[in-house]
Design an enzyme around this catalytic site. Structure first.
Site, PDB file in Angstrom:
ATOM      1  N   ILE A 241      -3.996  10.431  11.062  1.00 32.75           N
ATOM      2  CA  ILE A 241      -2.839  10.809  10.244  1.00 32.75           C
ATOM      3  C   ILE A 241      -3.382  11.392   8.928  1.00 32.75           C
ATOM      4  O   ILE A 241      -4.305  10.837   8.333  1.00 32.75           O
ATOM      5  CB  ILE A 241      -1.940   9.579   9.943  1.00 32.75           C
ATOM      6  CG1 ILE A 241      -1.593   8.797  11.243  1.00 32.75           C
ATOM      7  CG2 ILE A 241      -0.669  10.002   9.204  1.00 32.75           C
ATOM      8  CD1 ILE A 241      -0.838   9.565  12.299  1.00 32.75           C
TER       9      ILE A 241
ATOM     10  N   ASN B 267       1.151  -2.558   5.410  1.00 36.80           N
ATOM     11  CA  ASN B 267       0.471  -1.274   5.557  1.00 36.80           C
ATOM     12  C   ASN B 267      -0.834  -1.186   4.780  1.00 36.80           C
ATOM     13  O   ASN B 267      -1.715  -0.413   5.145  1.00 36.80           O
ATOM     14  CB  ASN B 267       1.447  -0.173   5.103  1.00 36.80           C
ATOM     15  CG  ASN B 267       0.749   1.149   4.857  1.00 36.80           C
ATOM     16  OD1 ASN B 267       0.458   1.885   5.798  1.00 36.80           O
ATOM     17  ND2 ASN B 267       0.449   1.455   3.596  1.00 36.80           N
TER      18      ASN B 267
ATOM     19  N   ASP C 250      -2.384  -7.358  -5.464  1.00 35.12           N
ATOM     20  CA  ASP C 250      -3.356  -7.331  -4.370  1.00 35.12           C
ATOM     21  C   ASP C 250      -2.721  -8.061  -3.186  1.00 35.12           C
ATOM     22  O   ASP C 250      -2.483  -9.272  -3.262  1.00 35.12           O
ATOM     23  CB  ASP C 250      -4.644  -8.028  -4.837  1.00 35.12           C
ATOM     24  CG  ASP C 250      -5.686  -8.145  -3.729  1.00 35.12           C
ATOM     25  OD1 ASP C 250      -5.370  -7.838  -2.561  1.00 35.12           O
ATOM     26  OD2 ASP C 250      -6.826  -8.538  -4.047  1.00 35.12           O
TER      27      ASP C 250
ATOM     28  N   SER D   6      -4.470   0.206  14.181  1.00 35.02           N
ATOM     29  CA  SER D   6      -5.202   1.476  14.184  1.00 35.02           C
ATOM     30  C   SER D   6      -5.549   1.898  15.608  1.00 35.02           C
ATOM     31  O   SER D   6      -5.714   1.048  16.490  1.00 35.02           O
ATOM     32  CB  SER D   6      -6.500   1.345  13.383  1.00 35.02           C
ATOM     33  OG  SER D   6      -7.339   2.465  13.613  1.00 35.02           O
TER      34      SER D   6
ATOM     35  N   LYS E 243      -8.500  -4.452  12.818  1.00 38.03           N
ATOM     36  CA  LYS E 243      -7.284  -3.784  13.290  1.00 38.03           C
ATOM     37  C   LYS E 243      -6.861  -4.267  14.676  1.00 38.03           C
ATOM     38  O   LYS E 243      -5.669  -4.376  14.966  1.00 38.03           O
ATOM     39  CB  LYS E 243      -7.506  -2.263  13.284  1.00 38.03           C
ATOM     40  CG  LYS E 243      -7.598  -1.682  11.874  1.00 38.03           C
ATOM     41  CD  LYS E 243      -6.310  -1.928  11.114  1.00 38.03           C
ATOM     42  CE  LYS E 243      -6.239  -1.204   9.800  1.00 38.03           C
ATOM     43  NZ  LYS E 243      -4.942  -1.390   9.132  1.00 38.03           N
TER      44      LYS E 243
ATOM     45  N   GLY F   5       0.822  -1.217   0.000  1.00 35.63           N
ATOM     46  CA  GLY F   5       0.000   0.000   0.000  1.00 35.63           C
ATOM     47  C   GLY F   5       0.850   1.259   0.000  1.00 35.63           C
ATOM     48  O   GLY F   5       0.573   2.219   0.719  1.00 35.63           O
ATOM     49  N   ALA F   6       1.883   1.266  -0.853  1.00 36.23           N
ATOM     50  CA  ALA F   6       2.877   2.348  -0.791  1.00 36.23           C
ATOM     51  C   ALA F   6       2.619   3.498  -1.763  1.00 36.23           C
ATOM     52  O   ALA F   6       3.410   4.431  -1.842  1.00 36.23           O
ATOM     53  CB  ALA F   6       4.274   1.769  -1.058  1.00 36.23           C
TER      54      ALA F   6
ATOM     55  N   TYR G 218     -14.100  -2.750  10.490  1.00 36.77           N
ATOM     56  CA  TYR G 218     -12.740  -2.196  10.466  1.00 36.77           C
ATOM     57  C   TYR G 218     -12.032  -2.371  11.826  1.00 36.77           C
ATOM     58  O   TYR G 218     -10.892  -2.840  11.884  1.00 36.77           O
ATOM     59  CB  TYR G 218     -12.810  -0.703  10.093  1.00 36.77           C
ATOM     60  CG  TYR G 218     -11.476  -0.007   9.998  1.00 36.77           C
ATOM     61  CD1 TYR G 218     -10.737  -0.031   8.810  1.00 36.77           C
ATOM     62  CD2 TYR G 218     -10.943   0.696  11.086  1.00 36.77           C
ATOM     63  CE1 TYR G 218      -9.511   0.620   8.722  1.00 36.77           C
ATOM     64  CE2 TYR G 218      -9.727   1.347  10.999  1.00 36.77           C
ATOM     65  CZ  TYR G 218      -9.014   1.311   9.814  1.00 36.77           C
ATOM     66  OH  TYR G 218      -7.796   1.961   9.735  1.00 36.77           O
TER      67      TYR G 218
HETATM   68  P1  NAD Z   1      -4.673   5.320   2.162  1.00 38.53           P
HETATM   69  O1  NAD Z   1      -6.053   4.897   1.748  1.00 38.53           O
HETATM   70  O2  NAD Z   1      -4.308   6.734   1.976  1.00 38.53           O
HETATM   71  O3  NAD Z   1      -3.602   4.398   1.422  1.00 38.53           O
HETATM   72  C1  NAD Z   1      -3.728   2.997   1.449  1.00 38.53           C
HETATM   73  C2  NAD Z   1      -3.030   2.407   0.233  1.00 38.53           C
HETATM   74  O4  NAD Z   1      -3.251   0.971   0.277  1.00 38.53           O
HETATM   75  C3  NAD Z   1      -3.608   2.887  -1.107  1.00 38.53           C
HETATM   76  O5  NAD Z   1      -2.578   3.300  -1.968  1.00 38.53           O
HETATM   77  C4  NAD Z   1      -4.340   1.669  -1.647  1.00 38.53           C
HETATM   78  O6  NAD Z   1      -4.385   1.601  -3.085  1.00 38.53           O
HETATM   79  C5  NAD Z   1      -3.520   0.532  -1.041  1.00 38.53           C
HETATM   80  N1  NAD Z   1      -4.263  -0.733  -1.022  1.00 38.53           N
HETATM   81  C6  NAD Z   1      -5.563  -0.936  -0.708  1.00 38.53           C
HETATM   82  N2  NAD Z   1      -5.903  -2.218  -0.855  1.00 38.53           N
HETATM   83  C7  NAD Z   1      -4.769  -2.853  -1.256  1.00 38.53           C
HETATM   84  C8  NAD Z   1      -4.484  -4.205  -1.562  1.00 38.53           C
HETATM   85  N3  NAD Z   1      -5.423  -5.155  -1.503  1.00 38.53           N
HETATM   86  N4  NAD Z   1      -3.224  -4.515  -1.945  1.00 38.53           N
HETATM   87  C9  NAD Z   1      -2.257  -3.561  -2.026  1.00 38.53           C
HETATM   88  N5  NAD Z   1      -2.487  -2.271  -1.748  1.00 38.53           N
HETATM   89  C10 NAD Z   1      -3.727  -1.919  -1.371  1.00 38.53           C
HETATM   90  O7  NAD Z   1      -4.523   4.882   3.682  1.00 38.53           O
HETATM   91  P2  NAD Z   1      -3.499   5.417   4.825  1.00 38.53           P
HETATM   92  O8  NAD Z   1      -4.196   6.441   5.606  1.00 38.53           O
HETATM   93  O9  NAD Z   1      -2.170   5.695   4.233  1.00 38.53           O
HETATM   94  O10 NAD Z   1      -3.436   4.115   5.746  1.00 38.53           O
HETATM   95  C11 NAD Z   1      -2.385   3.175   5.684  1.00 38.53           C
HETATM   96  C12 NAD Z   1      -2.634   2.122   6.752  1.00 38.53           C
HETATM   97  O11 NAD Z   1      -2.701   2.738   8.031  1.00 38.53           O
HETATM   98  C13 NAD Z   1      -3.952   1.373   6.565  1.00 38.53           C
HETATM   99  O12 NAD Z   1      -3.775   0.029   6.967  1.00 38.53           O
HETATM  100  C14 NAD Z   1      -4.888   2.093   7.516  1.00 38.53           C
HETATM  101  O13 NAD Z   1      -5.950   1.274   7.912  1.00 38.53           O
HETATM  102  C15 NAD Z   1      -3.941   2.430   8.653  1.00 38.53           C
HETATM  103  N6  NAD Z   1      -4.376   3.567   9.466  1.00 38.53           N
HETATM  104  C16 NAD Z   1      -4.471   4.819   8.936  1.00 38.53           C
HETATM  105  C17 NAD Z   1      -4.865   5.871   9.753  1.00 38.53           C
HETATM  106  C18 NAD Z   1      -4.958   7.298   9.267  1.00 38.53           C
HETATM  107  O14 NAD Z   1      -5.363   8.168  10.053  1.00 38.53           O
HETATM  108  N7  NAD Z   1      -4.612   7.608   8.034  1.00 38.53           N
HETATM  109  C19 NAD Z   1      -5.172   5.636  11.095  1.00 38.53           C
HETATM  110  C20 NAD Z   1      -5.079   4.347  11.593  1.00 38.53           C
HETATM  111  C21 NAD Z   1      -4.665   3.318  10.769  1.00 38.53           C
END
Ligand code: NAD
Length: 251
Positions: free
Chosen positions: A189, A90, A63, A143, A160, A12-13, A156
């Site tokens: 974040i 991630n 995926d 999370s 987590k 998920g980068a 969700y």
């Molecule tokens: P985001 O939606 O901005 O980015 C997530 C990325 O994961 C996207 O580029 C997406 O295309 C990719 N992705 C989704 N499904 C996928 C799959 N099956 N295979 C490969 N890639 C896939 O999310 P974020 O805010 O950067 O969150 C990153 C991680 O941190 C997630 O696990 C999220 O649940 C967790 N998180 C985020 C927050 C926050 O406040 N942003 C808070 C708690 C936890």
């Protein structure tokens, strides 16, 4: 540099926290495999900027919850970059659905991507590391919702919270084989996932009032903790989950 000459795979980068982790890992000396389900073109600017720092980069569209694609991704990573030392699980999605209205598909989609992907990528990674008698480190993304109720997340939040148990249980099995496993629980974040919160004049102030630091975090503030956990500085740390939330869950 904490991660000099290491090879790290980040799922998920393409954006958000995963992108921030890839950037900080590269700055700390790591060569990086960028994985996302999104088209590789989306990762190209990031790949180019990391290459400019003199690191090696590979972008792999896959995926992270699909075994065939994950096995092919690690095969390609090993072949083109070398043995992977660090895995960051991630990739994740968040949807908001009232419990009484949730469908089986909504439950399965969130559980597969958030929980199964971490288990699956870790298993494929660990099998290779153990077979080669190498050492490794895994960082999982949980999370704030593993410790806090937010409405509409009965799929969700369990996915987590389960990452914390996955972290502890995997650690118990693979730490004796040379692989440390830890977890970060991010708070709010600023990423595309939380764009709707950051832009909401009603919800944002309510959330910020609950956070001791009174602000959202940035992806690089999660990434620096991930770099520590993945590095030798954390060599006696495993099976742990740490909140990186500016003081939200504890307030
Ligand atoms: P985001 O939606 O901005 O980015 C997530 C990325 O994961 C996207 O580029 C997406 O295309 C990719 N992705 C989704 N499904 C996928 C799959 N099956 N295979 C490969 N890639 C896939 O999310 P974020 O805010 O950067 O969150 C990153 C991680 O941190 C997630 O696990 C999220 O649940 C967790 N998180 C985020 C927050 C926050 O406040 N942003 C808070 C708690 C936890």
């Amino acid at each position: 540099m904490k991660l000099a000459n290491k090879i790290a795979l980040v799922t998920g980068a393409a954006q958000g926290i995963g992108k921030g982790i890839a950037e900080v890992f590269a700055a700390e000396g790591a060569n990086v495999i960028l994985n996302d389900i999104a088209a590789p073109g989306k990762m190209e600017p990031l790949a180019q900027s990391i290459r400019k720092q003199g690191r090696r980069v590979l972008s792999v569209q896959a995926d992270a919850s699909n075994r065939e694609q994950v096995e092919a991704m690690f095969e390609r990573s090993w072949k083109e970059l070398g043995p992977v030392d660090i895995l960051v699980n991630n990739a994740g999605i968040e949807t908001i659905v009232p419990f009484l209205e949730m469908t089986d598909k909504q439950w399965v989609d969130v559980t597969n991507i958030n929980l199964k992907s971490g288990w699956l990528c870790s298993q494929v990674f660990c099998r290779r590391v153990v077979a080669e008698k190498r050492q490794g480190a895994i960082v999982n993304l949980g999370s704030i919702q593993s410790g806090k109720v937010l409405p509409g997340r009965t799929h969700y939040a369990p996915s987590k919270l389960a990452i914390e148990a996955l972290t502890r249980n995997m650690s118990a099995e693979v730490t004796p084989l040379g692989i440390r496993v830890n977890c970060i629980h991010p708070g709010l974040i600023e990423t595309p996932m939380t764009d709707w919160v950051m832009k909401s004049p009603e919800i944002l102030p309510q959330v910020l009032a609950q956070i001791s630091m009174g602000r959202a975090g940035q992806p690089n503030e999660v990434a620096s903790v991930a770099a520590f956990l993945a590095s030798d500085e954390a060599r006696y740390v495993t099976g742990q989950s740490i909140f990186v939330d500016g003081g939200w869950v504890g307030k």
